[in-house]
Scaffold this motif. Structure first.
Motif, PDB file in Angstrom:
ATOM      1  N   MET A 198       0.830  -1.201   0.000  1.00  0.00           N
ATOM      2  CA  MET A 198       0.000   0.000   0.000  1.00  0.00           C
ATOM      3  C   MET A 198       0.867   1.254   0.000  1.00  0.00           C
ATOM      4  N   HIS A 199       1.987   1.188   0.737  1.00  0.00           N
ATOM      5  CA  HIS A 199       2.887   2.339   0.741  1.00  0.00           C
ATOM      6  C   HIS A 199       3.460   2.576  -0.649  1.00  0.00           C
ATOM      7  N   ASP A 200       3.867   1.462  -1.304  1.00  0.00           N
ATOM      8  CA  ASP A 200       4.428   1.615  -2.646  1.00  0.00           C
ATOM      9  C   ASP A 200       3.420   2.252  -3.591  1.00  0.00           C
ATOM     10  N   VAL A 201       2.181   1.786  -3.525  1.00  0.00           N
ATOM     11  CA  VAL A 201       1.161   2.284  -4.447  1.00  0.00           C
ATOM     12  C   VAL A 201       0.800   3.734  -4.143  1.00  0.00           C
ATOM     13  N   VAL A 202       0.456   3.980  -2.858  1.00  0.00           N
ATOM     14  CA  VAL A 202      -0.037   5.307  -2.488  1.00  0.00           C
ATOM     15  C   VAL A 202       1.055   6.354  -2.569  1.00  0.00           C
ATOM     16  N   GLY A 346      11.208  15.885   4.685  1.00  0.00           N
ATOM     17  CA  GLY A 346      10.934  14.977   5.800  1.00  0.00           C
ATOM     18  C   GLY A 346      10.759  13.562   5.304  1.00  0.00           C
ATOM     19  N   GLY A 347      10.123  12.747   6.119  1.00  0.00           N
ATOM     20  CA  GLY A 347       9.915  11.345   5.757  1.00  0.00           C
ATOM     21  C   GLY A 347      10.082  10.447   6.968  1.00  0.00           C
ATOM     22  N   ALA A 348       9.283   9.380   7.005  1.00  0.00           N
ATOM     23  CA  ALA A 348       9.312   8.464   8.155  1.00  0.00           C
ATOM     24  C   ALA A 348      10.164   7.235   7.894  1.00  0.00           C
ATOM     25  N   ARG A 349      10.811   7.166   6.712  1.00  0.00           N
ATOM     26  CA  ARG A 349      11.689   6.034   6.353  1.00  0.00           C
ATOM     27  C   ARG A 349      10.931   4.720   6.221  1.00  0.00           C
ATOM     28  N   HIS A 350       9.607   4.789   6.100  1.00  0.00           N
ATOM     29  CA  HIS A 350       8.855   3.555   5.910  1.00  0.00           C
ATOM     30  C   HIS A 350       9.217   2.887   4.583  1.00  0.00           C
ATOM     31  N   GLY A 351       9.498   3.713   3.570  1.00  0.00           N
ATOM     32  CA  GLY A 351       9.837   3.149   2.280  1.00  0.00           C
ATOM     33  C   GLY A 351      11.130   2.362   2.318  1.00  0.00           C
ATOM     34  N   ILE A 352      12.149   2.887   2.996  1.00  0.00           N
ATOM     35  CA  ILE A 352      13.435   2.185   3.097  1.00  0.00           C
ATOM     36  C   ILE A 352      13.267   0.885   3.871  1.00  0.00           C
ATOM     37  N   ILE A 353      12.487   0.945   4.951  1.00  0.00           N
ATOM     38  CA  ILE A 353      12.230  -0.269   5.732  1.00  0.00           C
ATOM     39  C   ILE A 353      11.535  -1.319   4.883  1.00  0.00           C
TER      40      ILE A 353
END
Length: 389
Positions: A198-202, A346-353
């Motif tokens: 969902m993160h990748d798509v959104v 900014g960014g929460a680093r969810h994508g890297i995780i």
């Protein structure tokens, strides 16, 4: 005061049963021992008490039983109630305390030998010939062992069976707990996968929409055609995002593996990012057709996330360098220049995780590090030993 050796979770009905049985047996044997002397009644009374408290107070049982044996040995008289040593040693042999079991076994062996030694003197029938008591002693030892050691052995066998049953129950519980933990792990893994998808798509779709919307806002008055093109890209991106979300939801309902990623999907991704204003310099070594589907799928997901991050945080005036190497598994590198004023700071680093988890899922590794003037993502997935698609 509770006996420390008392059986755990002992019911009152069990205690009452022991008391009633001991009383009845003691009364019957007392009648049969009538006229044998007060010492016989004392020994029988001690055995009756020991039998009554054998489960509620094992310490008192052993004390009374030994005292009764001492009286019988000292007076060279054996009460018929001595046969009740069998249930007492049955209780001791099945006791959960190892010290009680071992100690009572030693007492059973010694007691059988001592009983065999006094029986020829207590009962003349055990003496053979001219006072020869050898066979009488041997018979007394064997007969005593049948009741005493035999009772202990029966109790010990019962204890072993209970131990085996308890071990089987514990093993079953442990197996159920292990399965429960595996189910929780699978559930958590599925949630993590859903979050990544969902993160990748959104995130990707919204980054493209934001970039196009910002461009359309500034070019609407000066260049309506460019603004119209930007709105078209926004609409296409939204439709693709909706289709991707439906695909993710369909995967959740299905047990089938994820769909394969083709070169057309990559070209479409590049076209979408270029339409958002990104310049992409892409190179490729080898062919993805010779790599397993899972590796290609992960590589495409990492590429999508990396380009999305480059769109949000990168300098779009500088090209983004993408290199695929399929010669030995997959090695993907994506490098971009970091903008001083990024589109989405900014960014929460969810994508890297998420990218790191995806790489680890197929046995690969991922690094996402800051360089002198930019950011570099390197995905490495070794070649699979299984068959390729």
């Amino acid at each position: 005061m509770r006996d420390p050796l008392a059986a755990p979770d002992l019911r009152r009905s069990s205690v009452a049963f022991d008391v009633v049985v001991a009383g009845l047996v003691g009364f019957v044997v007392a009648m049969s021992d009538a006229g044998t002397g007060p010492q016989t009644y004392i020994a029988g009374g001690l055995i009756t008490v020991a039998l009554a408290v054998r489960r509620v107070a094992p310490s008192a049982m052993m004390t009374a039983a030994v005292a009764s044996a001492v009286v019988q040995v000292a007076m060279l008289q054996v009460t018929a109630l001595s046969v009740m040593y069998a249930p007492m040693f049955f209780t001791a042999g099945g006791h959960p305390d190892r010290r009680v079991r071992r100690g009572s076994f030693g007492v059973a062996v010694v007691g059988s030998i001592v009983a065999g030694g006094i029986l020829p003197h207590a009962y003349g029938d055990f003496a053979l010939g001219d006072g020869d008591t050898v066979w009488g002693t041997a018979f007394g030892i064997v007969g005593s062992a049948v009741f005493v050691v035999g009772g202990w052995t029966a109790g010990f066998v019962g204890y072993q069976r209970r131990s085996v049953a308890a071990a089987e129950v514990s093993e079953t519980i442990a197996e159920l707990e292990r399965r429960r933990m595996l189910d929780l792990y699978d559930e958590q893994s599925e949630r993590s996968r859903l979050a990544r998808d969902m993160h990748d798509v959104v995130a990707h779709s919204l980054a493209v929409v934001i970039a196009q919307a910002e461009g359309a806002k500034y070019t609407l008055a000066a260049n309506p055609d460019a603004a119209r093109d930007a709105l078209g890209v926004i609409a296409d991106t939204a439709r693709d995002a909706l289709a991707d979300v439906r695909t993710v939801l369909e995967e959740l309902r299905s047990t089938e593996t994820v769909g394969e990623v083709s070169r057309a999907d990559r070209d479409q991704l590049f076209a979408r990012m270029r339409a958002a204003g990104m310049t992409i310099e892409a190179t490729e070594t080898g062919s993805a057709d010779d790599t397993d589907a899972a590796t290609v799928h992960v590589a495409h997901a990492v590429l999508t996330e990396s380009l999305t991050n480059a769109l949000k945080y990168g300098d779009l005036a500088r090209p983004v360098r993408v290199a695929h190497d399929w010669t030995d598994g997959c090695r993907l590198t994506v490098g971009n220049t970091v903008a001083a004023d990024p589109l989405a700071p900014g960014g929460a680093r969810h994508g890297i995780i998420g990218m790191t988890e995806r790489a680890a899922h197929v046995g690969g590794s991922l690094s996402s590090t800051r360089t002198d003037d930019g950011w570099l993502v390197v995905l490495t997935i070794p070649a699979s030993e299984g068959p390729t698609r």
